[in-house]
Design an enzyme around this catalytic site. Structure first.
Site, PDB file in Angstrom:
ATOM      1  N   LYS A 195       7.937 -15.578  25.143  1.00  0.00           N
ATOM      2  CA  LYS A 195       8.809 -14.499  25.116  1.00  0.00           C
ATOM      3  C   LYS A 195       9.268 -13.980  26.308  1.00  0.00           C
ATOM      4  CE  LYS A 195       7.333 -13.595  20.338  1.00  0.00           C
ATOM      5  NZ  LYS A 195       8.496 -13.753  19.687  1.00  0.00           N
ATOM      6  N   HIS A 223       5.638 -23.884  14.544  1.00  0.00           N
ATOM      7  CA  HIS A 223       7.119 -24.094  14.607  1.00  0.00           C
ATOM      8  C   HIS A 223       7.328 -25.273  15.757  1.00  0.00           C
ATOM      9  CE1 HIS A 223       7.725 -20.380  12.502  1.00  0.00           C
ATOM     10  NE2 HIS A 223       7.944 -19.536  13.517  1.00  0.00           N
ATOM     11  N   GLU A 246      12.321 -17.737  23.906  1.00  0.00           N
ATOM     12  CA  GLU A 246      12.997 -16.526  23.288  1.00  0.00           C
ATOM     13  C   GLU A 246      13.148 -15.538  24.357  1.00  0.00           C
ATOM     14  OE1 GLU A 246      11.421 -15.588  19.145  1.00  0.00           O
ATOM     15  OE2 GLU A 246       9.594 -16.052  19.888  1.00  0.00           O
ATOM     16  N   LYS A 291       2.647 -17.946   7.579  1.00  0.00           N
ATOM     17  CA  LYS A 291       1.914 -18.415   8.679  1.00  0.00           C
ATOM     18  C   LYS A 291       1.691 -16.940   9.604  1.00  0.00           C
ATOM     19  CE  LYS A 291       3.924 -18.601  12.621  1.00  0.00           C
ATOM     20  NZ  LYS A 291       4.850 -17.382  12.867  1.00  0.00           N
ATOM     21  N   ASP A 315       1.395 -18.136  17.293  1.00  0.00           N
ATOM     22  CA  ASP A 315       2.561 -17.601  16.440  1.00  0.00           C
ATOM     23  C   ASP A 315       3.641 -18.561  16.576  1.00  0.00           C
ATOM     24  OD1 ASP A 315       4.325 -15.465  15.579  1.00  0.00           O
ATOM     25  OD2 ASP A 315       5.164 -15.125  17.682  1.00  0.00           O
ATOM     26  N   ASP A 363       6.694 -22.438   6.414  1.00  0.00           N
ATOM     27  CA  ASP A 363       7.144 -22.299   8.114  1.00  0.00           C
ATOM     28  C   ASP A 363       8.497 -22.367   8.161  1.00  0.00           C
ATOM     29  OD1 ASP A 363       8.011 -23.218  10.620  1.00  0.00           O
ATOM     30  OD2 ASP A 363       6.183 -23.865  11.079  1.00  0.00           O
ATOM     31  N   HIS A 364       9.073 -21.364   8.423  1.00  0.00           N
ATOM     32  CA  HIS A 364      10.752 -21.164   8.318  1.00  0.00           C
ATOM     33  C   HIS A 364      11.307 -22.267   8.972  1.00  0.00           C
ATOM     34  CE1 HIS A 364      10.675 -18.467  11.909  1.00  0.00           C
ATOM     35  NE2 HIS A 364      11.928 -18.567  11.759  1.00  0.00           N
ATOM     36  N   LYS A 395      15.394 -24.491   8.445  1.00  0.00           N
ATOM     37  CA  LYS A 395      16.669 -24.319   9.236  1.00  0.00           C
ATOM     38  C   LYS A 395      17.378 -25.639   9.034  1.00  0.00           C
ATOM     39  CE  LYS A 395      14.641 -21.634  12.918  1.00  0.00           C
ATOM     40  NZ  LYS A 395      15.401 -20.266  13.262  1.00  0.00           N
ATOM     41  N   ARG A 406       0.903  -1.125  -0.019  1.00  0.00           N
ATOM     42  CA  ARG A 406      -0.087   0.139   0.182  1.00  0.00           C
ATOM     43  C   ARG A 406       0.839   1.425   0.011  1.00  0.00           C
ATOM     44  NH1 ARG A 406      -3.297  -1.337   4.534  1.00  0.00           N
ATOM     45  NH2 ARG A 406      -4.301  -3.369   3.546  1.00  0.00           N
TER      46      ARG A 406
END
Ligand code: BG6
Length: 515
Positions: free
Chosen positions: A365, A265, A241, A173, A260, A202-203, A207, A63
């Site tokens: 987190k 993951h 994390e 995702k 998330d 899904d990264h 890995k 945008r």
């Protein structure tokens, strides 16, 4: 007697070989965080390493008003700032800049998609990209379906196998926000394209160390015989994390830790650890086994949620010696938010291999450190010919696969402490990637975008795979969202989550690993 032959599923091997077909890559949400932090550096790496095809171009769509030059500068800046860039090569960057364009447009505006088509057709002639296109949705999840519809109406989605070139869509995702919306999104995407054109990313699957779970299990003969309920006591999967929500308050308020990280993951990790050996690593065999094990995870009845799932939200505290605010004090977060930033689950798998073995999963987190680890706790030796007092560190054998940050594998076992008396202490045998291989990994996005260019769906999710994962967490989300009487915050930033998470394991006579 004939020797048993182990089936080796690594027929093709896992290596980064370049893509051969020309292609244009279109990024929706090109002015966003994901594009800057992950996608542009990954694309640069592919070009720099000559892994992207020679006939290649990139178009950003979002945008925000920007010119080609603005977007090229954003690309240069993203490359300069990224820690994932392997080789700084001004010529490669210039080559990519010259082939990078931008189109400002609204995702609801059919006119913008018509312009997009005109531009892509022109770039096909200019760059020789032969009508091959990859569309990447780096936008809020609520826009994925609408983008597919607009692409369809603009005539930008051609069926596979036709002579108009290939069209593939990489969908980010979270894929939906619960089982019902994931099903609706699958149905919507499948209205406009076929399953073989959809790459649900899904990264974590990109890995190297995640892929190495498969190599450890299925390229070695010694682990598989003990990889089951007879030898494994329990499995712990930690995705911890230390960062907070990093300015993504709006996103995180809508998402929370289950959507998330856990639904995608963490469950990907669990499926790789628990799946049966696939016949091969092609997309069909590998995904079939991965999904089969997700479908074997015991469904959680609403009444069981309090017993098997714990939620948390961080309050103020300190992480690595620095004072940090609580979740509710973060920008764009409701001051009485009930969004969980931590979750711990105890899951079971109803199949022969894993009956009775609990899989404990936790993610949060603002925990004390960043660490992703899978640990298999083995059962104790059936009879110990030593006195309890001789064993200094009870705990038995643990095989720990550390996914990040210090990628490696360690096996904990008991050893005799040197000296005239019998004293027993746990020691560790360690393998670390860095020491052995030294080289810097390809970033997960690089690997996955390349796989998509090559038309390899192995490391992407199938429609029934994402749905199976949502089915596992759906009851938990439903119970938690209906029950607003939760005392948040319930853990201080910089601690390992709420006390209830410890009780979850203590009830089974176990405890979380101290990482
Ligand atoms: C993303 C989540 O998918 O994964 C983030 O949206 C999270 O909240 C990130 O921080 C973790 O990825 P990694 O590769 O840093 O472990």
């Amino acid at each position: 007697m004939a020797a048993t032959t182990l089936v080796n599923p690594f027929r093709e091997g896992i290596s980064l070989e370049g893509a051969t077909h020309p292609v244009q890559l279109v990024i929706f949400g090109a002015s966003g965080d994901l594009t800057r932090r992950k996608l542009l550096p990954a694309i640069y790496n592919l070009v720099q390493a000559s892994l992207a095809p020679p006939a290649f171009s990139v178009l950003g769509f979002a945008r925000q008003k920007m010119t080609d030059d603005d977007f090229r500068n954003l690309l240069s800046q993203a490359v300069a700032e990224s820690g994932e860039v392997r080789v700084r090569d001004a010529q490669a960057l210039e080559r990519l800049r010259e082939r990078t364009h931008y189109l400002p447009g609204d995702f609801q505006d059919a006119g913008a998609f018509a312009t997009l088509k005109t531009m892509l057709d022109a770039f096909d002639k200019q760059y020789g990209t032969g009508g091959n296109r990859i569309f990447y949705t780096a936008t809020p999840a609520s826009l994925y379906g609408g983008i597919a519809a607009q692409l369809h109406h603009a005539g930008l989605i051609t069926p596979p196998g036709g002579d108009g070139g290939f069209v593939r869509m990489i969908v980010e995702k979270p894929f939906g926000r619960d089982l019902a919306s994931a099903k609706a999104l699958n149905a919507e995407l499948l209205r406009y394209m076929s399953e073989e054109q959809i790459y649900r990313i899904d990264h974590y699957l990109g890995k190297e160390t995640v892929q190495n779970i498969l190599v450890l299990r299925f390229a070695n003969g010694i682990f598989e015989p003990v990889w089951n309920r007879r030898y494994v006591d329990s499995v712990q999967i930690t995705v911890a994390e230390s960062i907070g929500i990093e300015g993504r308050g709006n996103f995180y308020e809508e998402t929370g830790v289950v959507r998330d990280v856990i639904q995608n993951h963490a469950l990907q990790l669990m499926s790789l650890v628990a799946m049966e050996p696939p016949l091969s690593f092609d997309a069909r065999d590998f995904r079939a086994e991965k999904i089969r094990v997700l479908e074997a995870i015991r469904p959680i009845a609403p009444d069981d949620v309090p017993r098997v799932a714990v939620r948390g939200q961080y309050g103020p505290g300190s992480v690595a010696g620095e004072r940090v605010c609580g979740y509710r004090e973060e920008p764009n977060v409701n001051p009485v938010s009930l969004t969980p930033t931590y979750a711990a689950l105890a899951l079971g798998i109803d199949n022969w291999r894993w009956a009775g073995v609990p899989f404990y999963i936790r993610s949060g987190k603002r925990l004390p450190k960043r660490i992703t680890e899978i640990a298999l706790q083995f059962k104790e030796a059936p009879h110990l010919p030593f006195r309890k007092s001789q064993i200094e560190t009870p705990g038995g054998n643990v095989l720990a696969l550390q996914i990040q940050p210090d990628e490696g594998i360690s096996l904990k076992f008991d050893a005799k402490v040197p000296g005239p008396t019998m004293r027993i202490r746990a020691v560790e045998m360690d393998f670390t990637y860095g020491e052995t291989f030294g080289s810097k990994d390809a970033s997960p996005y690089e690997r996955l975008i390349l796989d998509c260019m090559k038309g390899d769906q192995t490391l992407f999710d199938r429609a029934d795979g994402v749905e199976a994962a949502w089915a596992i967490v759906d009851p938990i989300l439903a119970v938690w969202e209906a029950d607003t009487k939760v005392a948040f915050p319930n853990y201080a930033a910089g601690t390992w989550g709420p006390p209830e998470a410890d009780e979850l394991l203590a009830r089974d006579g176990r405890s979380w690993r101290r990482l």
